[in-house]
Design an enzyme around this catalytic site. Structure first.
Site, PDB file in Angstrom:
ATOM      1  N   ASN A 210       3.893 -68.532  13.827  1.00 31.38           N
ATOM      2  CA  ASN A 210       2.488 -68.510  14.269  1.00 31.38           C
ATOM      3  C   ASN A 210       1.570 -68.324  13.068  1.00 31.38           C
ATOM      4  O   ASN A 210       2.035 -68.250  11.932  1.00 31.38           O
ATOM      5  CB  ASN A 210       2.291 -67.397  15.312  1.00 31.38           C
ATOM      6  CG  ASN A 210       2.711 -66.067  14.747  1.00 31.38           C
ATOM      7  OD1 ASN A 210       2.131 -65.578  13.784  1.00 31.38           O
ATOM      8  ND2 ASN A 210       3.768 -65.483  15.320  1.00 31.38           N
ATOM      9  N   ASP A 279       7.073 -64.267  20.937  1.00 29.25           N
ATOM     10  CA  ASP A 279       7.537 -63.817  22.255  1.00 29.25           C
ATOM     11  C   ASP A 279       8.849 -64.480  22.648  1.00 29.25           C
ATOM     12  O   ASP A 279       9.640 -63.912  23.399  1.00 29.25           O
ATOM     13  CB  ASP A 279       6.472 -64.131  23.318  1.00 29.25           C
ATOM     14  CG  ASP A 279       5.260 -63.236  23.148  1.00 29.25           C
ATOM     15  OD1 ASP A 279       5.444 -62.090  22.692  1.00 29.25           O
ATOM     16  OD2 ASP A 279       4.133 -63.674  23.454  1.00 29.25           O
ATOM     17  N   LYS A 289      21.260 -79.552  11.136  1.00 25.98           N
ATOM     18  CA  LYS A 289      19.935 -80.113  11.382  1.00 25.98           C
ATOM     19  C   LYS A 289      19.969 -81.035  12.610  1.00 25.98           C
ATOM     20  O   LYS A 289      20.810 -81.928  12.702  1.00 25.98           O
ATOM     21  CB  LYS A 289      19.477 -80.898  10.152  1.00 25.98           C
ATOM     22  CG  LYS A 289      18.049 -81.361  10.253  1.00 25.98           C
ATOM     23  CD  LYS A 289      17.617 -82.099   9.004  1.00 25.98           C
ATOM     24  CE  LYS A 289      16.303 -82.797   9.276  1.00 25.98           C
ATOM     25  NZ  LYS A 289      15.984 -83.768   8.263  1.00 25.98           N
ATOM     26  N   ILE A 309       8.902 -55.172  21.065  1.00 22.58           N
ATOM     27  CA  ILE A 309       9.174 -54.041  20.157  1.00 22.58           C
ATOM     28  C   ILE A 309       8.235 -52.874  20.459  1.00 22.58           C
ATOM     29  O   ILE A 309       8.645 -51.717  20.552  1.00 22.58           O
ATOM     30  CB  ILE A 309       9.016 -54.483  18.682  1.00 22.58           C
ATOM     31  CG1 ILE A 309       9.897 -55.701  18.412  1.00 22.58           C
ATOM     32  CG2 ILE A 309       9.362 -53.344  17.735  1.00 22.58           C
ATOM     33  CD1 ILE A 309       9.655 -56.366  17.072  1.00 22.58           C
ATOM     34  N   PHE A 325      -1.852 -54.164  18.974  1.00 27.35           N
ATOM     35  CA  PHE A 325      -2.960 -55.108  18.817  1.00 27.35           C
ATOM     36  C   PHE A 325      -2.956 -56.083  19.982  1.00 27.35           C
ATOM     37  O   PHE A 325      -1.885 -56.467  20.460  1.00 27.35           O
ATOM     38  CB  PHE A 325      -2.814 -55.902  17.509  1.00 27.35           C
ATOM     39  CG  PHE A 325      -3.489 -55.226  16.358  1.00 27.35           C
ATOM     40  CD1 PHE A 325      -2.963 -54.063  15.800  1.00 27.35           C
ATOM     41  CD2 PHE A 325      -4.672 -55.730  15.820  1.00 27.35           C
ATOM     42  CE1 PHE A 325      -3.584 -53.432  14.750  1.00 27.35           C
ATOM     43  CE2 PHE A 325      -5.304 -55.110  14.757  1.00 27.35           C
ATOM     44  CZ  PHE A 325      -4.758 -53.959  14.228  1.00 27.35           C
ATOM     45  N   LYS A 339      -2.822 -54.512  28.628  1.00 27.03           N
ATOM     46  CA  LYS A 339      -1.726 -54.272  27.678  1.00 27.03           C
ATOM     47  C   LYS A 339      -1.571 -52.779  27.373  1.00 27.03           C
ATOM     48  O   LYS A 339      -0.469 -52.266  27.265  1.00 27.03           O
ATOM     49  CB  LYS A 339      -2.021 -55.027  26.386  1.00 27.03           C
ATOM     50  CG  LYS A 339      -0.941 -56.001  26.027  1.00 27.03           C
ATOM     51  CD  LYS A 339      -1.370 -56.900  24.919  1.00 27.03           C
ATOM     52  CE  LYS A 339      -1.464 -58.323  25.425  1.00 27.03           C
ATOM     53  NZ  LYS A 339      -1.806 -59.266  24.377  1.00 27.03           N
ATOM     54  N   LYS A 343       2.027 -51.476  28.386  1.00 26.38           N
ATOM     55  CA  LYS A 343       2.930 -51.092  27.299  1.00 26.38           C
ATOM     56  C   LYS A 343       2.867 -49.590  27.028  1.00 26.38           C
ATOM     57  O   LYS A 343       3.474 -49.114  26.073  1.00 26.38           O
ATOM     58  CB  LYS A 343       2.595 -51.883  26.033  1.00 26.38           C
ATOM     59  CG  LYS A 343       2.739 -53.395  26.204  1.00 26.38           C
ATOM     60  CD  LYS A 343       2.798 -54.113  24.869  1.00 26.38           C
ATOM     61  CE  LYS A 343       2.731 -55.621  25.076  1.00 26.38           C
ATOM     62  NZ  LYS A 343       3.257 -56.400  23.960  1.00 26.38           N
TER      63      LYS A 343
END
Ligand code: C5P
Length: 403
Positions: A210, A279, A289, A309, A325, A339, A343
């Site tokens: 990302n 995720d 490959k 985590i 975050f 969240k 969490k």
């Protein structure tokens, strides 16, 4: 003002009517156990004599940049090296303008250029001069360069005007200035920070990742170190050098990050998950490959969900203060609050990543700190400053918990 004891303080006095109050500042500084040296600008000498400040400080007052005798005794570089902090009080509009543009055309401005430490100014000027756009712009530049600004206060002025611009009382200036020397608010605390992206291999040459640059996480590491914390940084691949004074663990995949966090978490006081952990990862990475099969039918990549985590840390029996975050593109606050509770976090930092000027890969950020009880916006500024404010917020909360 305990923190001023045994400090070497250089007091800069510039040419305003409030210069007579610098005698009292020297007296207070001496009383709080600081050693004081005074540098005066030429116009300051029109308001108070060097002899007065010499008698009170117990040291010769410096006034000239190009004075062979003074330079031989303690020149501008030695003065800058000697000082632990510089306070300029009063600071006229002219001095503020000169400092903001980095001039070095007299002793005081030169010493500030050569000095690497806390500098505060106590503005003192007529209310119209204070309000003037140019003064305000100069001041903003000083704030951006981490100068402390003590005041000004408001009230009747020497010229008869009433408004903002009066120098604060010496004791109030010193109260503010002394904050620059506070011991690190996180001394003795252990903090684990994750940062950067993860890479989830598809085959030996490809991976899913990302846009995380790691800038936010690394600047939090710097801010935590500056606050005296013992910091462990677990990071995915980024283009930033880790600070040499942290415990650095390099990982690539979400699974490796999970293992590393669980290995290091015990005994931590704070956990901050800034990493953009993938995720999902390919259910099975190919050993060789993957080739096009020429059929032009869609390629299907089976993904498995990675462990959360942050959630795993907050579920630990002996859990640290847990900070997450929320990088969101829509319904920022609502999603972040969800969240926070899903969490089971102590604090969530909500970050709008749909705005290109802040968030991923940008140098600036604007975030909202959300706890169960409060919401606190940190307006757009560079990530270093945002990080310092986040660390100050966290240290305030954990120090409250411990009291
Ligand atoms: O649920 P979401 O991934 O948006 O939550 C973001 C927060 O959760 C971040 O603090 C991130 O570091 C953390 N996280 C994590 N493990 C994951 C996914 C996200 O620790 N697998």
């Amino acid at each position: 003002m305990k923190s001023l004891a045994n400090k070497n303080i250089l007091l800069g006095v510039t040419g305003g009517i409030a210069a007579y109050k610098s005698a009292e500042i020297v007296r207070h500084l001496k009383k709080s156990g600081a050693s004081v040296r005074v540098v005066m600008t030429r116009s300051a000498e029109e308001f108070i004599t060097p002899l007065t400040l010499q008698a009170l400080s117990g040291n010769r007052v410096s006034t000239e940049l190009l004075d062979a005798e003074a330079e031989a005794a303690m020149g501008h570089i030695e003065l800058a090296k000697w000082a632990d902090g510089i306070l300029i009080a009063p600071a006229t509009a002219n001095t503020i303008a000169r400092l903001s543009s980095g001039r070095g055309d007299d002793l005081l401005s030169t010493v500030t250029l050569a000095f690497d430490g806390p500098i505060s100014v106590a503005p003192a000027m007529n209310q119209a001069m204070w309000r003037d756009e140019r003064t305000q712009e100069n001041l903003k530049k000083l704030i951006d360069q981490d100068f402390g600004i003590c005041g000004p206060g408001s009230g009747e002025q020497a010229c008869g005007d009433v408004g903002l611009g009066r120098m604060l009382e010496p004791i109030d200036i010193l109260d503010m200035f002394s904050l620059s020397f506070n011991e690190g608010t996180l001394s003795g605390k252990k903090i684990l920070i994750t940062a950067g992206p993860t890479q989830e291999p598809i085959d030996p040459v490809r991976f899913i990742t990302n846009r995380s640059s790691g800038k936010m996480g690394y600047s939090l590491v710097e801010a935590a170190l500056e606050s005296g914390a013992n910091v462990t940084l677990i990071s995915g691949p980024v283009n930033i050098e880790p600070p040499s004074n942290c415990n650095f663990v390099s990982i690539k995949t979400a699974e490796e990050m999970y293992e590393a966090v669980m290995h290091h978490i015990s005994g931590m006081d704070v956990y901050i998950g800034t990493a953009a952990v993938s995720d999902y990862s390919p259910a099975k990475a190919s050993d060789s490959k993957i080739k096009k099969d020429g059929s032009s039918s869609p390629m299907v990549l089976e993904l498995k969900e990675n462990q959360d985590i942050l959630k795993s840390v907050s579920e630990l029996e002996q859990r640290p203060y847990v900070v997450g975050f929320a990088a969101e593109t829509n319904d920022l606050i609502k999603n972040a609050e969800k969240k926070l509770s899903n969490k089971n976090l102590d604090l969530i930092i909500a970050n709008d990543v749909s705005n290109k000027d802040i968030g991923f890969d940008s140098d600036d950020n604007e975030v909202t700190l959300i706890t169960e009880k409060e919401k606190h916006l940190i307006e757009r500024q560079n990530k270093r400053k945002v990080s310092k404010k986040i660390i100050d917020f966290i240290s305030g909360r954990i120090n409250d918990q411990n009291n």
